[in-house]
Design a protein around this motif. Structure first.
Motif, mmCIF file in Angstrom:
data_model
loop_
_atom_site.group_PDB
_atom_site.id
_atom_site.type_symbol
_atom_site.label_atom_id
_atom_site.label_comp_id
_atom_site.label_asym_id
_atom_site.label_seq_id
_atom_site.Cartn_x
_atom_site.Cartn_y
_atom_site.Cartn_z
ATOM 1 N N LEU A 1 -2.319 1.549 -4.150
ATOM 2 C CA LEU A 1 -3.645 1.030 -4.498
ATOM 3 C C LEU A 1 -3.755 0.769 -5.995
ATOM 4 O O LEU A 1 -4.311 -0.244 -6.421
ATOM 5 C CB LEU A 1 -4.741 2.001 -4.035
ATOM 6 N N TYR B 1 -11.501 -8.414 2.814
ATOM 7 C CA TYR B 1 -11.740 -7.009 2.517
ATOM 8 C C TYR B 1 -13.141 -6.555 2.878
ATOM 9 O O TYR B 1 -13.505 -5.420 2.622
ATOM 10 C CB TYR B 1 -11.501 -6.733 1.023
ATOM 11 N N GLY C 1 -14.547 -5.489 5.264
ATOM 12 C CA GLY C 1 -14.685 -4.237 6.010
ATOM 13 C C GLY C 1 -13.841 -3.117 5.439
ATOM 14 O O GLY C 1 -13.494 -2.191 6.151
ATOM 15 N N ALA C 2 -13.521 -3.229 4.156
ATOM 16 C CA ALA C 2 -12.576 -2.271 3.569
ATOM 17 C C ALA C 2 -13.089 -0.841 3.603
ATOM 18 O O ALA C 2 -14.285 -0.592 3.634
ATOM 19 C CB ALA C 2 -12.290 -2.677 2.119
ATOM 20 N N GLY C 3 -12.158 0.076 3.603
ATOM 21 C CA GLY C 3 -12.470 1.506 3.604
ATOM 22 C C GLY C 3 -13.434 1.837 2.478
ATOM 23 O O GLY C 3 -13.273 1.372 1.358
ATOM 24 N N ASN C 4 -14.428 2.600 2.762
ATOM 25 C CA ASN C 4 -15.415 2.892 1.731
ATOM 26 C C ASN C 4 -15.379 4.358 1.316
ATOM 27 O O ASN C 4 -16.374 4.912 0.904
ATOM 28 C CB ASN C 4 -16.813 2.504 2.212
ATOM 29 N N GLY C 5 -14.233 4.962 1.452
ATOM 30 C CA GLY C 5 -14.091 6.342 0.991
ATOM 31 C C GLY C 5 -14.497 6.402 -0.471
ATOM 32 O O GLY C 5 -14.049 5.596 -1.270
ATOM 33 N N ASN D 1 -11.734 9.163 -3.417
ATOM 34 C CA ASN D 1 -10.598 8.788 -4.264
ATOM 35 C C ASN D 1 -10.792 7.459 -4.959
ATOM 36 O O ASN D 1 -9.840 6.794 -5.315
ATOM 37 C CB ASN D 1 -9.326 8.711 -3.425
ATOM 38 N N VAL E 1 -13.573 -7.343 11.510
ATOM 39 C CA VAL E 1 -14.535 -8.409 11.213
ATOM 40 C C VAL E 1 -13.887 -9.759 10.950
ATOM 41 O O VAL E 1 -14.554 -10.785 11.016
ATOM 42 C CB VAL E 1 -15.431 -8.011 10.031
ATOM 43 N N ASN E 2 -12.613 -9.781 10.616
ATOM 44 C CA ASN E 2 -11.945 -11.081 10.470
ATOM 45 C C ASN E 2 -11.878 -11.710 11.854
ATOM 46 O O ASN E 2 -11.299 -11.144 12.793
ATOM 47 C CB ASN E 2 -10.536 -10.869 9.907
ATOM 48 N N VAL F 1 -8.437 8.121 7.025
ATOM 49 C CA VAL F 1 -7.851 7.657 5.772
ATOM 50 C C VAL F 1 -8.786 6.651 5.111
ATOM 51 O O VAL F 1 -9.019 6.682 3.891
ATOM 52 C CB VAL F 1 -6.456 7.052 6.029
ATOM 53 N N GLY F 2 -9.359 5.763 5.904
ATOM 54 C CA GLY F 2 -10.270 4.756 5.357
ATOM 55 C C GLY F 2 -11.508 5.381 4.746
ATOM 56 O O GLY F 2 -12.087 4.836 3.800
ATOM 57 N N GLN F 3 -11.917 6.524 5.278
ATOM 58 C CA GLN F 3 -13.087 7.193 4.703
ATOM 59 C C GLN F 3 -12.759 7.900 3.403
ATOM 60 O O GLN F 3 -13.627 8.169 2.594
ATOM 61 C CB GLN F 3 -13.662 8.188 5.724
ATOM 62 N N TYR G 1 -10.100 6.901 1.111
ATOM 63 C CA TYR G 1 -9.624 6.032 0.035
ATOM 64 C C TYR G 1 -10.343 4.702 0.089
ATOM 65 O O TYR G 1 -10.482 4.120 1.176
ATOM 66 C CB TYR G 1 -8.121 5.784 0.171
ATOM 67 N N SER G 2 -10.761 4.184 -1.054
ATOM 68 C CA SER G 2 -11.377 2.859 -1.039
ATOM 69 C C SER G 2 -10.331 1.808 -1.385
ATOM 70 O O SER G 2 -9.365 2.090 -2.084
ATOM 71 C CB SER G 2 -12.536 2.804 -2.017
ATOM 72 N N GLY G 3 -10.515 0.601 -0.881
ATOM 73 C CA GLY G 3 -9.603 -0.483 -1.209
ATOM 74 C C GLY G 3 -8.637 -0.815 -0.089
ATOM 75 O O GLY G 3 -7.788 -1.690 -0.237
ATOM 76 N N ILE G 4 -8.725 -0.113 1.016
ATOM 77 C CA ILE G 4 -7.852 -0.424 2.151
ATOM 78 C C ILE G 4 -8.564 -1.417 3.056
ATOM 79 O O ILE G 4 -9.754 -1.282 3.332
ATOM 80 C CB ILE G 4 -7.513 0.864 2.937
ATOM 81 N N ASN G 5 -7.824 -2.414 3.500
ATOM 82 C CA ASN G 5 -8.370 -3.441 4.386
ATOM 83 C C ASN G 5 -8.400 -2.872 5.812
ATOM 84 O O ASN G 5 -7.428 -2.984 6.563
ATOM 85 C CB ASN G 5 -7.467 -4.679 4.293
ATOM 86 N N MET G 6 -9.528 -2.271 6.191
ATOM 87 C CA MET G 6 -9.590 -1.553 7.456
ATOM 88 C C MET G 6 -9.455 -2.472 8.677
ATOM 89 O O MET G 6 -8.771 -2.097 9.644
ATOM 90 C CB MET G 6 -10.881 -0.728 7.553
ATOM 91 N N PRO G 7 -10.065 -3.655 8.678
ATOM 92 C CA PRO G 7 -9.862 -4.537 9.839
ATOM 93 C C PRO G 7 -8.379 -4.844 10.069
ATOM 94 O O PRO G 7 -7.900 -4.855 11.204
ATOM 95 C CB PRO G 7 -10.625 -5.809 9.443
ATOM 96 N N GLU H 1 -1.525 -1.812 3.784
ATOM 97 C CA GLU H 1 -1.888 -1.457 5.148
ATOM 98 C C GLU H 1 -0.631 -1.312 6.020
ATOM 99 O O GLU H 1 -0.599 -0.506 6.955
ATOM 100 C CB GLU H 1 -2.825 -2.517 5.730
#
Lengths: 330, 330, 330, 330, 330, 330
Positions: free
Chosen positions: E286, E318, E320-324, E327, F124-125, F174-176, F178-184, F268
């Protein structure tokens, strides 16, 4: 006339003379002895077991003997083997000459020798030419009767010469396609590359490694032969053309971990290494797929990293198959 | 009398004659040429660079020349080097004999030769004895003047003989501790094991690999020497004791990937391999730690997998240090 | 008096008391149970199978029992084994003390202890000396009775101490040959290097790995012992000489993949690693070749990468063999 | 007419138009910028550096421009490079068409296309034939103009088609020598095996990897093309002959670690893999040795595991050299 | 107020105070000295070079000093660096406190300590709880200020505690999803696993390996701390729960070749190893992709086997990106 | 009602209906045939052997048949197996429906499907969403009934969907954090990553590899499905978001040598690979340790590099164990 070993199918009752290729006495888990045979004739070889073997049987049925066999072809773990009904030594009248039961390369020694001589003719460097001629003459009998390996590829009688000839033919094609390759060097290297196996291995029957084979290995053994021949022919093994020839032979396993003391550092050394692998692997793959049923995979081939090869179900795709006659496998 | 190279400390102004061990002409990133020197005398060697080198300088200052140098010892990336103030060829009066500037093994050739001869005396097998004597005689000059390697360990003049002798001494200790080792075989193998380097390398000065060294390698080159000697002495290289000797020599690198065509398959072959590594690594580690400051690690040693070795701060712990005098490094 | 196990030849009828080293109950392919024994006395150990074993036999014949055996020595896959005619528990009168049947190192515990103490005397650094003395005292019984490994090398009773002593002797020779080695450090490291095996292994008989042995391993277990001893002796485990000692012990497997958490980064650590391997491999190779017939190769040695070692046919070459008495193998 | 790049020798003054293949702006250790060029014409490519480059020069001299160059050919670390005296953009009158300066494969696109079409004719399986024809047509322009790789082998314009054709020729020879090979499958696989590079790479000039090339790779990219073509031609990609074709293409790198998602498990897949390596390596070795001086080794070839190859001193040994005209390298 | 280092774009003129993270004096190829700086503030760090550095400059501008810098941000080989216009030491008035310029983990020590204490509360085994509390207390200052590594991942101040906390959070999620995991053991192991780095590394600034770090390594160093704590708390380090805790910590590198003396042989040990890698790699990936431009790949990440990671062009994906929030990297 | 297979202890007499999972006919060393069975019901599977099997028995007792079994649970080499007293085919009245005897994932298909649909909702994509929906619909039956692998992990019916769902849950955690991960992208990749196994494997019972599975492999097979779905939905498989999705799926084995044609080069992709391994290994380790006795190690786990895992003796340490209910293994 009796059918040969591979002319019977699974489930067939069999009755035929065969040669005992190997006979390994073992103790079964019930404490009784049995003999694990490999039986062969010119069509190939198959395993068979003789249960509850008496001391008398153990004494009689040894590797190198011809026996009259009756039994049945069965499958065991997907592999064919013979269930023995009866077995006895063949009599002189029945023809008990082991030589006539050995698997053989698809071409006759005399024919192979003639074609190899044509290649020798193209080795225009006089030193290489003299060395090759002398060693071919000296090891002629073994060279044209030994297998190329204990098992794996070209394991039949005459396989060593046949493998050598196959590489020469591939080399010729390559030489016609690319300019700049030293063809005399490539031919000389190809002819000599495995000739040390005539010292490394014990013979055409019941093939084992010799002490020299284990302690020195066929790569350095042929280097020794080249040095001795050069000494006798008053050629200095340290002059450049001799270093080149020796390098091509020494490097032919390609990688140090495969036993070459040096890696290929000449164009011809690397090509010889690749053609050696190409011919050996084609031999192993074609032999194995020809014994597999359509739509199935072969057994694992240990000489091919344990891979299994697929024989397609729909055979009509082979209509345009290679029609090379030289290496046809009967 | 002038101080030697390693008798100057960092920051000292220097003025002394040295030998050019190598002189590599390069182009700086500003487009101008410079010479990257390795300069040496009997105390060791150090790098130095001559910036903005004229064509005249390039023509004069070549490997093998003795020069009068003035400059200063400095650190560059933690490594010592010389900043050149002035440099000119040494005159005949000043003593410009390159031989006198070579680093040398800690013992004199004559002394080493005598001790090695004592070991030869213990080689009671007559064939091994005759082969060893003949090859020692034939390669005597090179054997007692060459380094054991281009760089890494025992890279000084006479290093080859000194490394050989060190192994013989270790072998003798091992023979006194364990019964059942064939000592004549181990001694004969030890003496011959690296003798092929006299053909693999170009000489004691400006050492490079020869074409034979690159294409054949010192392991097979000494096998060739053994075969030729045997031929001339009417000994068959295929008889058991000769196969044993050749095996011990061929297998001394231990692993196929290190260039041995066979792995050690005799007790003596494996011991020779281990003692060879033991002596070489002790030589590298002791040389390196003696140049390191207390409480620091040495540079990465490439012959030791790139490891760095620690020299302890508290030197009093060495009070009971090994007092072997044989291999003392001045 | 009864002959011992290895005083019978192949084909001999045997009658002697032996200790059951291990007894593994298995089911044969005919559905019946059998016991696969390893039987031993002070001359060595051999396998034997008891077919169609009754529940009663299974209950009686367990590891650690002394039995009266009659049978015959046979070859199975080139390996000797015993064909059992009769077997029964030894009575008290016949002498059924397991300790008397264990294989033992060639030197007695008391003798070894004395010689090791001489080495301790040379450890002039007081911290190392105190740590070594304390741990030797604390683990004395196990240290002088355990094997050095479950199988492979020095697997006999007392093998751990004998292997340690052999390394000390080699270390002494090395210290006499090279100057600059910290001998007290090398001796202290050698004595402690495998002492963690007294915690890793379960004992001298029926040796297994303990839970601590599996989860922590003998290398970190001896580090723990050193730390605890230092704590009790009020020595800081973080002072330089203690870091040095711990490093030499932690690094003695040489490579991370062999379980050392750090690679050798001190001269003495690397030497200890090499001498450890040298002694273990000489022990394995000599033991194996002494059991092989002249002119043949040994079985594959798993501790030596599966290599087989050649015992020459012509034994007269051994006339100059090493006469070390220390490690003589009866 | 101007001499081409490789018609000048070391030390020659040069004056000629060249194409800038790449222009990398760097900062020298004196803080000033310079341009590291690779300059090329149809005879090959060489490096050159422009020191103290002005912002104006940096803006002008970019990859893809044709320039008029004057300078001198020199050696730098044994490698030839050009010392620049003067450089300026070529005018329209002087002929500044980049296409005319690209290195090209030794045969013309039209000729190659014709010969490849002959091979397509031999692909008698109709599904394979239709897939191959369609993809050849679809990717025709790129297929006959792209290089086979960014660097290493066949890096010239048209190299992709030429490498493909060379493999087809080798395949034909192999098919004539061995019977049982499915030649239509081998030909179809050979034609398609590297066609994914037309998507993986950015083009014939200033070749870079595309995003699809990095994230998917040319092996899966051509599988995608086969699937899409099959969809459009109403052929099921899951029927046996299509699985066979896709397997041969997917497996052509031979090992998983070289990027094939499956290892070769059909005879034709393994042969294609070996012929691919054979042609690529012959191309690399011959190109390199032809640039080396007699009696020396080439530079390290990174596509050949960093090996250097020897060009013999005594060239008369080549009198019998391969006279293949197909792959002659001008 | 001055902009921070990473608030300038390429091409911007810069004027700001920064901390010298490291200052390496080198000699340029024109023979003059220069200083290769790494300059940092709380936003990150960048390289810069001071050419033709005077002895005075070398003496002043050392690691740990705060300087006033003017210059320009430029690209060099695709990497940003600073071209220095002017540099001088910051005065006391300007605020020259190095601590204020260090990069820091995204959460404050006090917050992290509180959350870690919550996890300690869940360690219901009293021995583990007491060991963990004692070592946390003993190493508190270093544990909450040190980085987790010299470079690679979590290299900022407080990175060690933050990395530990991130693993604890992941462990909690895993514990909620799978039943049968010993959560107290996993938490205790997670808190201690890297605490040995407070001894292995020299501190939060100018971080280097200590002698203990090099010779023993952080894995065995924390084992030592556990043993000493146990001794003082009268807990036997050999009882089962202590062997379990020590095993989980010792095995956390997963493979012997990565420095663990034992491989994970408990469920919790293997999970800790995997979560350690997961958090470290997410942190590296990241951080790197956030610095890359859309549609490009990052630099090679050495902690990720040299791979480069792609940042997509079309950022709307992005949404829907993780909103943790835990970190979040500012 | 009959007890199930794993509700009997060692030594118990058993009487129950079971499904024949596999039936392998072999020849014992006494020459007679026997059947090696794997018998299963919903509680798990165990081996059993039927000695001296008649041809009639061989014909009747085939994989897929339900049989009435009486016998006894015994230990063989520490592994439980069944000694058969009597065996006969189950009658229709007794309920001989194979489906009712299959091991099943701990959650029902309908429940799993619902939760997976919730995850699809977060993709969402639109392109990814449509592709995932279509392929889920198309492969629904197989996806919710197949195992995730032939053996190793999640080898039960429905294991493929359950493994997929477990990864989605881990991904959400994990998505909760860390921020910045493309969860979809991560969700879409997770759902598709192993869906190719519905083509690679033959079905839920008597699972074997298909020809497509062997020649193409599940990684490229799902890429094919994505391409075909995209074609039909008029989405270009070469647009950036599609390259991203395909990359994440293609790279999920992490290393080329594990069969991925590309290594993970997006954040991802690497996270999916790690979560895939994490879930599979937790499944294997927990299953194995739950079958081990306290204070012992499990059998070697081949999916975990042959490691054995320790189950502690003192179970009270588990009082704080993870209480996740989702993956509870009955």
């Amino acid at each position: 006339m009796a059918k040969r070993l591979f002319e019977y199918q699974n489930g067939d009752e069999m009755k035929l003379p065969v040669l005992i290729k190997s006979a390994d006495v073992r103790v079964a888990k019930n404490g009784k002895k049995f003999i694990a045979f490999i039986l062969q004739d010119t069509s190939g070889h198959l395993p068979a077991k003789l249960w509850d073997a008496s001391d008398d049987a153990i004494a009689q049925f040894k590797a190198g003997e011809v026996v009259q066999l009756s039994g049945k072809r069965e499958l065991y773990h997907d592999n064919p083997q013979i269930k023995i009904y009866g077995i006895r030594l063949a009599t002189q009248e029945e023809g008990n000459q082991p030589q006539q039961f050995l698997e053989r390369a698809p071409e006759a020694p005399a024919t192979m020798q003639e074609e190899i001589n044509d290649f020798v003719f193209d080795i225009v460097n006089p030193n290489w030419n003299r060395i090759v001629r002398r060693l071919l003459a000296e090891h002629k009998d073994a060279f044209f009767s030994y297998p190329a390996a204990k098992s794996n590829h070209h394991a039949s009688g005459g396989g060593l010469a046949f493998h050598t000839l196959s590489i020469l033919r591939l080399a010729k094609s390559v030489g016609q396609q690319y300019s700049g390759i030293n063809m005399p060097l490539l031919y000389a290297g190809a002819i000599l590359h495995d000739m040390g196996k005539t010292i490394e291995l014990s013979g055409a029957m019941s093939t084992e490694y010799t002490v020299a084979g284990n302690l020195i290995g066929h790569i350095v053994l042929i280097d020794e032969e080249i040095i001795k021949a050069a000494q006798e022919l008053k050629i200095d093994p340290q002059q450049e053309d001799m270093l080149m020839l020796r390098h091509v032979v020494l490097a032919h396993h390609g990688l140090l971990e495969y036993g070459s003391p040096v890696r290929p550092q000449m164009v011809e050394a690397d090509i010889l290494h690749q053609l050696d692998e190409l011919d050996a692997s084609i031999n192993m793959m074609l032999t194995a797929t020809q014994h597999a049923d359509p739509g199935t995979f072969t057994q694992q081939l240990f000489g091919m990293d344990g891979r299994r090869f697929y024989r397609p179900e729909s055979l009509q795709h082979y209509s345009g198959a290679g029609n090379g006659s030289a290496n046809k496998h009967g």
